[in-house]
Design a protein around this motif. Structure first.
Motif, PDB file in Angstrom:
ATOM      1  N   ARG A 287       0.832  -1.205   0.000  1.00 33.22           N
ATOM      2  CA  ARG A 287       0.000   0.000   0.000  1.00 33.22           C
ATOM      3  C   ARG A 287       0.866   1.255   0.000  1.00 33.22           C
ATOM      4  O   ARG A 287       0.580   2.225  -0.702  1.00 33.22           O
ATOM      5  CB  ARG A 287      -0.910  -0.035   1.227  1.00 33.22           C
ATOM      6  CG  ARG A 287      -1.909   1.079   1.319  1.00 33.22           C
ATOM      7  CD  ARG A 287      -2.857   0.810   2.461  1.00 33.22           C
ATOM      8  NE  ARG A 287      -3.618   1.989   2.823  1.00 33.22           N
ATOM      9  CZ  ARG A 287      -4.388   2.069   3.889  1.00 33.22           C
ATOM     10  NH1 ARG A 287      -4.527   1.037   4.698  1.00 33.22           N
ATOM     11  NH2 ARG A 287      -5.049   3.169   4.160  1.00 33.22           N
TER      12      ARG A 287
ATOM     13  N   TYR B 283      -1.286  10.918   1.898  1.00 31.67           N
ATOM     14  CA  TYR B 283      -1.534  12.351   1.799  1.00 31.67           C
ATOM     15  C   TYR B 283      -0.461  13.190   2.485  1.00 31.67           C
ATOM     16  O   TYR B 283      -0.116  14.253   2.005  1.00 31.67           O
ATOM     17  CB  TYR B 283      -2.913  12.694   2.372  1.00 31.67           C
ATOM     18  CG  TYR B 283      -3.997  11.948   1.636  1.00 31.67           C
ATOM     19  CD1 TYR B 283      -4.351  12.301   0.344  1.00 31.67           C
ATOM     20  CD2 TYR B 283      -4.631  10.859   2.204  1.00 31.67           C
ATOM     21  CE1 TYR B 283      -5.315  11.604  -0.354  1.00 31.67           C
ATOM     22  CE2 TYR B 283      -5.603  10.152   1.518  1.00 31.67           C
ATOM     23  CZ  TYR B 283      -5.939  10.538   0.236  1.00 31.67           C
ATOM     24  OH  TYR B 283      -6.896   9.838  -0.449  1.00 31.67           O
TER      25      TYR B 283
ATOM     26  N   SER C 192      -1.202   5.306  -3.185  1.00 31.50           N
ATOM     27  CA  SER C 192      -2.538   5.702  -3.627  1.00 31.50           C
ATOM     28  C   SER C 192      -3.299   6.552  -2.612  1.00 31.50           C
ATOM     29  O   SER C 192      -4.050   7.434  -2.990  1.00 31.50           O
ATOM     30  CB  SER C 192      -3.361   4.472  -3.990  1.00 31.50           C
ATOM     31  OG  SER C 192      -3.490   3.623  -2.883  1.00 31.50           O
ATOM     32  N   ASP C 193      -3.119   6.309  -1.336  1.00 31.22           N
ATOM     33  CA  ASP C 193      -3.836   7.117  -0.342  1.00 31.22           C
ATOM     34  C   ASP C 193      -2.870   7.711   0.676  1.00 31.22           C
ATOM     35  O   ASP C 193      -3.166   7.810   1.846  1.00 31.22           O
ATOM     36  CB  ASP C 193      -4.935   6.307   0.342  1.00 31.22           C
ATOM     37  CG  ASP C 193      -4.406   5.052   0.999  1.00 31.22           C
ATOM     38  OD1 ASP C 193      -5.150   4.437   1.757  1.00 31.22           O
ATOM     39  OD2 ASP C 193      -3.244   4.692   0.764  1.00 31.22           O
TER      40      ASP C 193
END
Length: 142
Positions: free
Chosen positions: A48, A56, A53-54
């Motif tokens: 991940r 921030y 992708s996520d």
């Protein structure tokens, strides 16, 4: 991914086993296999993070990176527990979290993995080319 967790690593094997046997992996044991779940969660955490992708808030230090990876791994543990039909033994969640933390530390301590992961998503400072930069002419304001 092979740079961080080789295919023969316990984490990669746990991830592979769970994905290949998703419908039956938890039927052989009366309780949730903590080592298997923790290994898979660790693998998923690195996967991940690599995808970004996520992501921030980009980590600036190793401690920030560890916190992100732990949070991702805890999410993986929660997902595995929620989808398992086996019961979790008393203290099992804490043991899985501990296994995940040890695994993450082991991977980050190898070679220059921590520096590699920090650099992977670090903000890139773009330099302006002279022809695209600001004009050298002054503007007169009245």
């Amino acid at each position: 991914m092979d740079r961080l967790l080789a295919p023969q690593s316990p984490e990669a094997q746990a991830h592979s086993f769970l994905n290949e046997n998703w419908f039956t992996w938890d039927q052989d044991h009366p309780s949730l296999d903590e080592t298997l779940a923790a290994g898979c969660a660790t693998y998923e955490a690195f996967k991940r993070y690599l995808s970004g992708s996520d992501l921030y808030l980009m980590p600036q230090r190793r401690g920030d990176l560890e916190n992100i990876l732990r949070r991702y791994a805890y999410d993986g543990i929660h997902n595995t527990i929620s989808q398992s039909r086996s019961q979790l033994e008393r203290g099992g969640y804490s043991r899985m979290c501990h296994l995940v933390e040890l695994s993450i530390q082991k991977v980050l301590n190898e070679n220059d993995n921590a520096a590699f992961l920090l650099a992977l998503h670090s903000p890139r400072h773009e330099t302006r080319s002279p022809e695209l930069g600001s004009s050298t002419r002054s503007i007169r304001i009245k």
